[in-house]
Design an enzyme around this catalytic site. Structure first.
Site, PDB file in Angstrom:
ATOM      1  N   HIS A  89       0.828  -1.200   0.000  1.00  0.00           N
ATOM      2  CA  HIS A  89       0.000   0.000   0.000  1.00  0.00           C
ATOM      3  C   HIS A  89       0.866   1.255   0.000  1.00  0.00           C
ATOM      4  O   HIS A  89       1.306   1.713   1.055  1.00  0.00           O
ATOM      5  CB  HIS A  89      -0.904   0.005   1.238  1.00  0.00           C
ATOM      6  CG  HIS A  89      -1.790  -1.204   1.340  1.00  0.00           C
ATOM      7  ND1 HIS A  89      -1.325  -2.446   1.710  1.00  0.00           N
ATOM      8  CD2 HIS A  89      -3.116  -1.362   1.115  1.00  0.00           C
ATOM      9  CE1 HIS A  89      -2.323  -3.315   1.696  1.00  0.00           C
ATOM     10  NE2 HIS A  89      -3.418  -2.696   1.347  1.00  0.00           N
ATOM     11  N   HIS A 147      -4.311   3.365  -3.253  1.00  0.00           N
ATOM     12  CA  HIS A 147      -4.413   2.731  -1.936  1.00  0.00           C
ATOM     13  C   HIS A 147      -3.641   1.425  -1.791  1.00  0.00           C
ATOM     14  O   HIS A 147      -2.715   1.330  -0.997  1.00  0.00           O
ATOM     15  CB  HIS A 147      -5.885   2.498  -1.573  1.00  0.00           C
ATOM     16  CG  HIS A 147      -6.048   1.727  -0.296  1.00  0.00           C
ATOM     17  ND1 HIS A 147      -6.016   2.347   0.924  1.00  0.00           N
ATOM     18  CD2 HIS A 147      -6.187   0.404  -0.053  1.00  0.00           C
ATOM     19  CE1 HIS A 147      -6.143   1.420   1.877  1.00  0.00           C
ATOM     20  NE2 HIS A 147      -6.256   0.243   1.309  1.00  0.00           N
ATOM     21  N   GLU A 190     -17.020  -4.421  24.720  1.00  0.00           N
ATOM     22  CA  GLU A 190     -16.201  -5.616  24.887  1.00  0.00           C
ATOM     23  C   GLU A 190     -14.971  -5.594  23.987  1.00  0.00           C
ATOM     24  O   GLU A 190     -13.866  -5.973  24.399  1.00  0.00           O
ATOM     25  CB  GLU A 190     -17.025  -6.874  24.575  1.00  0.00           C
ATOM     26  CG  GLU A 190     -18.232  -7.093  25.476  1.00  0.00           C
ATOM     27  CD  GLU A 190     -19.444  -6.270  25.077  1.00  0.00           C
ATOM     28  OE1 GLU A 190     -19.405  -5.620  24.007  1.00  0.00           O
ATOM     29  OE2 GLU A 190     -20.436  -6.254  25.823  1.00  0.00           O
ATOM     30  N   HIS A 239     -27.723 -15.295  25.060  1.00  0.00           N
ATOM     31  CA  HIS A 239     -26.725 -15.111  26.111  1.00  0.00           C
ATOM     32  C   HIS A 239     -26.040 -16.414  26.521  1.00  0.00           C
ATOM     33  O   HIS A 239     -25.169 -16.394  27.381  1.00  0.00           O
ATOM     34  CB  HIS A 239     -27.386 -14.463  27.341  1.00  0.00           C
ATOM     35  CG  HIS A 239     -27.647 -12.989  27.175  1.00  0.00           C
ATOM     36  ND1 HIS A 239     -28.358 -12.485  26.123  1.00  0.00           N
ATOM     37  CD2 HIS A 239     -27.258 -11.911  27.909  1.00  0.00           C
ATOM     38  CE1 HIS A 239     -28.413 -11.152  26.219  1.00  0.00           C
ATOM     39  NE2 HIS A 239     -27.759 -10.786  27.290  1.00  0.00           N
TER      40      HIS A 239
END
Lengths: 668, 668
Positions: free
Chosen positions: B39, B270, B417, B479
């Protein structure tokens, strides 16, 4: 404002709304107390807003939960499930009986701890994992926009989402907000339960954003109001509906556990039953004097009237549908039927490959398949998480970029894998569309819980996950999947395909677009493979695994392989044959489908000779088919950065290694 | 502004900075062209800013890459790796030779496609998966703040991050931004490569946020500037350093592929090499006339001088360290040594459990272990993603809430999380701290790619993942982990522990805090289990699996189990004994450690009798130890919402089922 005066203020503003909302609060208190498990605080805090929404703004008809042009209502903070169940019960959804409410969170009831799609009518998606309801709602709003452009006379509805702080803290929430703002989804409205509380305590422990400012920065229309003032809520919802160019956020200042004298406004109201005593105090506080689960007759009647508020509109819509020139096509689309032309299209695609065999990467084979399929199936809507040129997900029939003004069939999801996967769930749940979306297989990690929810719900979505092994080469170990096939195969009800060539790729796509109750994930290569299959009209991938080559009669060994390694196994088998060994090469594009075959078929394919396996990935799980992981020629750990051929050689995934291992196993 | 005039403007503003930056651009062009992979665009666009940062602002000494008080520099858009390698080479990091640059992305080089921690000095973390560098940097800034409070004379440095649009589109980027803003991490500075381009094309396809406004809404100090104007960059970095209460964003308007006449400002710059021709044109455009990989002598010398800019400061710091009262403790902390008192603490914790056996959930056992361990190990720093009361991660020694003013040992990560797991990586990478963090096991999905990066880097972090099965009960299938143990066991270099009782939980913790090259994940129960182990000083969990009970001499069967199911297996074995069958119960708290044992040990433990396994999870992977998945008493699919006991009964994970299966297997 203290408890008493806050209650008095809410009651004074709109006594009717307050009284109706108290039905929801009382049911939440009773059901959670009876289950001795659940979350009373959020239902009690959001009851006033939910009541106003259902009373005056949500387009729905409780007697026709599947009305395609209904507004969608998503409870993104799924732990507040009793709010939703209460609404469905009170408005008269037939399956949501009082018995179900009494059996909240019990085995066999439709009132699961978190709302489960497919259990109760009116539950538009499974929620609980935070942030995803919001992102799924974005998918529904995308679907509405796409279908409204296609069927302007038949589709015109809104998507309403209730959510709390957790959905805004989760990164996926921002992905959804950013995409919705960018695309100007003007019919998407969020109702933010801004109660200053999360599980660990006040939000000030971990969260101090200016949410209205954040959403404005993302192109949203933002309204703030008191979430217990019914008149203000009414005005806010009216304003949200009036705004058509931008999605709207209604930030409602609320009190969690509204009404509970000792727990309102605290984290204690969040996830534990109020208990008998506090429940009774809360009811007294709210002026509620019915017995548990009892709804006063007049209030019950008023709620029932709310449930049929939309009946006339629904009947009118049905008349419009019957008279519409799109009647048949719209109905077929919503039912998820494939067009009659589909069979011919897939047969044509197959014939083309037999006529002109393709030595291409399976991602390229996927592109070829998509060219045929998207042409034949108008319901297909594609996209990629900013890897279009790598995933090869964009083909002529879906070439139009999705914008608010011009909703084409290709969605630029941006670098938002999780948001994409959740939005795909929403597109599928809405009905009328078959979404597929691409990223690198390694980034299935980012999207993983949305893939899980698709599997749990059983949605017909398709993930196009390219660059499926060290075969991607120089990008290195952060981009090379190793454990991903195993970890995805471990998810129940997910078909993981790793096709070996252009034919298997087409077959996998064919299965994917027909699949109604199981999502499909295609793991596709960056590097070229020969086309191993040269003839035959049967979709062999449907069996999950099959003998792709057989050398000799009585097998000395069976070589199992998937994807790009099948052709290596075939080469190895040829060498083994030259050295006098008989073998069969089994291509296993989809373990899940293979395991669902009759035992006789499985035994025939696997054979009784010793087996080894080849897959450029972790050996984890392969002991389902081979004796020990040492019999798998795979990856012992993470990959490395180098050209692909070098990596295959260095990690010993070569024809020579297969031959050597085969001989060792035969010799045992 | 067109190409030429933009280049002329950059050169005019600060000729020295421009010339130095061209060295980075030229190396990026040459290395990517030589590898024919990589890149070039981002390194070329960010070169001016990186040069200014290293020239005047970053505190570092290339001759001492491990100087603990250095500023941290993170390249969150890891695909721009050649920018980092160029900087390290030019400033004189000893290992980053020109040969390494020439071997960019080749087997055995330290110049991987994306920066890999542990390969080259000066690479502070592995990046590539977008957004995570940013979140990991937040962890480093947290570590700096925590250690600065503890060692105020020795710790005072900043964390600088370069990133592009992708890191801001990924949800984890927002999680990191939100947390950093909330905590007021004033020494964290982002340099945003605002180049309007992502892989699929202009950012306008999918991204139209007002980023400065979003970050201001999250409590950030925001500066905008021209990313090719060295003077403006200098002023912006100075302003960022002057702000101490808020993290700073420097939004730099840049041109991707700066200098390339035909690709600058386009997505073509890119991810593909410029190639010979365009590379030559770009160099000509920039006034660069050296041969490939050649750096003009004077510029090389100037860059080297930048590399030693911090040497005096580093030497002065070392003198300060030598003279400090904290010298010994700081050095030990940075080296990751456990205190001498640790052995005694863990022995004491064990003795307490033997003296007073605990029938508790293993999450509670974890809390008990943590009470001892955090007291003994000042480096431990805890937290939870808003589930403290469920994860039981907060204990007296770490009770202080982390705030900017008062950085206690407990971090409220909020409902983030993924951000938590990435921040834990940063805390560990920084040195001096041993992070642990909690959430529900099912939400390991959200954090998964950061767990993968911890495993890839080999960091000593510990995940406290509670509610590890259907044993969590009423919250239901969203869950309840089912496939999570399998999917985590599939990750290379991750120790997944599922302890059976309080002793095994303590042992798992003991292994986790000693582990330096492998992260640990503790899967812990919500429901109680008896304490099976009653005596003995040996850490048996270290063997991964061991015979916890033996009934009779010649085994008729071996029962394998983990976690909460070990006590069920023991009960079943007792029943089998009463019916005349000999058996051994093998507790397998950690497969990875067991598989690393000598074969003789493994054979002894597994025995030659038939085996069945019990684990309230997917059977996937268990065929490593048993013949077929039918021999696993586990979960056939997703869970359900009901009380835990009911779920165990309904899904057939019971003593009776174990006994019945055992007898069937024995009878074969």
């Amino acid at each position: 404002m203290n408890n008493q005066s806050q209650i008095a203020a809410a009651a004074a503003k709109d006594p009717e709304n307050f009284a109706l909302a108290n039905c929801l609060r009382a049911l939440a208190i009773d059901a959670v107390n009876t289950a001795n498990s659940g979350h009373p605080g959020a239902p009690m805090g959001m009851a006033d807003a939910a009541t106003m929404l259902f009373r005056k703004h949500l387009k729905f008809d409780a007697s026709a939960p599947d009305w395609p042009d209904r507004d969608r209502f998503i409870l993104s903070n799924g732990h507040a499930s009793m709010l939703l169940y209460g609404l469905l019960h009170l408005t008269g959804y037939a399956d949501m009986t009082l018995d179900q409410i009494r059996n909240f969170r019990q085995w066999g009831s439709i009132t699961a701890g978190h709302p489960e799609w497919g259990h109760a009518k009116g539950v538009e998606t499974t929620t609980g994992p935070l942030g995803q309801g919001l992102a799924t709602a974005v998918g529904m709003a995308l679907a509405e926009r796409a279908l409204a452009a296609e069927f302007p006379d038949l589709v015109d509805h809104r998507t309403w989402v209730m959510h709390g702080d957790g959905c805004l803290q989760e990164g996926i929430g921002q992905e959804a907000i950013s995409l919705a703002g960018h695309l100007g989804l003007g019919k998407l409205n969020l109702l933010y339960d801004d109660n200053d509380i999360t599980i660990d305590g006040p939000t000030s422990i971990s969260f101090s954003e200016d949410i209205p400012a954040r959403l404005k920065a993302c192109g949203w229309h933002v309204i703030t109001c008191d979430g217990h003032d019914a008149k203000a809520l009414d005005a806010a919802m009216t304003a949200a509906k009036a705004e058509t160019k931008r999605p709207s956020l209604i930030a409602m200042k609320t009190t969690i556990g509204f009404g509970s004298p000792n727990r309102a406004g605290t984290a204690k109201a969040h996830g534990a039953p109020l208990g008998e005593e506090e429940g009774a105090l809360a009811k007294a506080n709210l002026g509620w004097d019915s017995t548990p689960f009892e709804i006063p007759t007049q209030l019950a009647a008023n709620w029932h009237a709310i449930g049929t508020r939309g009946t006339d509109a629904r009947i009118a819509w049905e008349a419009k549908l019957a008279a519409s020139e799109h009647s048949e096509s719209f109905t077929a689309r919503v039912a998820g039927h494939l067009p009659e032309t589909y069979e011919r299209a897939v047969a044509m695609a197959r014939a083309c490959l037999f006529e002109k065999p393709q030595t291409v990467a399976t991602r390229k084979a996927s592109q070829i398949a998509l060219e045929h399929l998207t042409e034949a199936i108008p319901a297909m809507i594609g996209g990629s998480a900013d890897l279009t040129g790598s995933n090869l997900t964009r083909v002529p029939a879906v070439d139009g970029q999705f914008t608010a003004e011009n909703p084409g069939r290709y969605i630029g999801y941006g670098v938002r894998e999780f948001g994409m996967a959740a939005a795909m769930n929403g597109l599928a749940l809405h009905g009328g569309l078959k979404p597929y979306g691409g990223t690198f297989l390694v980034f299935s990690d980012y999207a993983r819980n949305a893939i899980r929810l698709a599997s749990l719900m059983g949605l017909g979505v398709t993930y196009v996950m390219t660059h499926d092994s060290i075969g991607l080469g120089e990008d290195g170990p952060t981009h090379q999947p190793v454990e991903h096939l195993a970890s995805l195969r471990a998810i129940p009800n997910l078909n993981v395909f790793r096709p070996a060539d252009a034919i298997e790729t087409l077959e996998a796509w064919d299965i994917a677009v027909r699949s109604e109750g199981t999502p499909s994930l295609l793991a596709l290569s960056r590097q070229d493979v020969p086309q191993l299959r040269q003839a035959g009209s049967e979709n062999l991938t449907r069996c999950g695994a099959y003998i792709i080559r057989e050398f000799g009669k009585e097998r000395d060994i069976t070589l199992l392989a998937t994807g790009t390694e099948v052709s290596l196994a075939v080469e190895a088998a040829e060498i083994l044959q030259a050295e006098g060994y008989a073998s069969a090469v089994v291509s296993m594009p989809c373990w899940e489908l293979f395991d669902a075959q009759p035992e006789t078929y499985r035994e025939e394919v696997l054979g009784s000779a010793p087996r080894i396996a080849v897959e450029a990935a972790s050996a984890f799980g392969w002991t389902r088919y081979v004796d020990r992981e040492a019999d798998v020629i795979g990856m012992p750990g993470f990959g490395a950065s180098a050209p692909a051929e070098r990596l295959y050689a260095e990690f010993g995934i070569t024809t020579e290694a297969i031959v050597a291992r085969a001989k060792t196993v035969i010799a045992k």
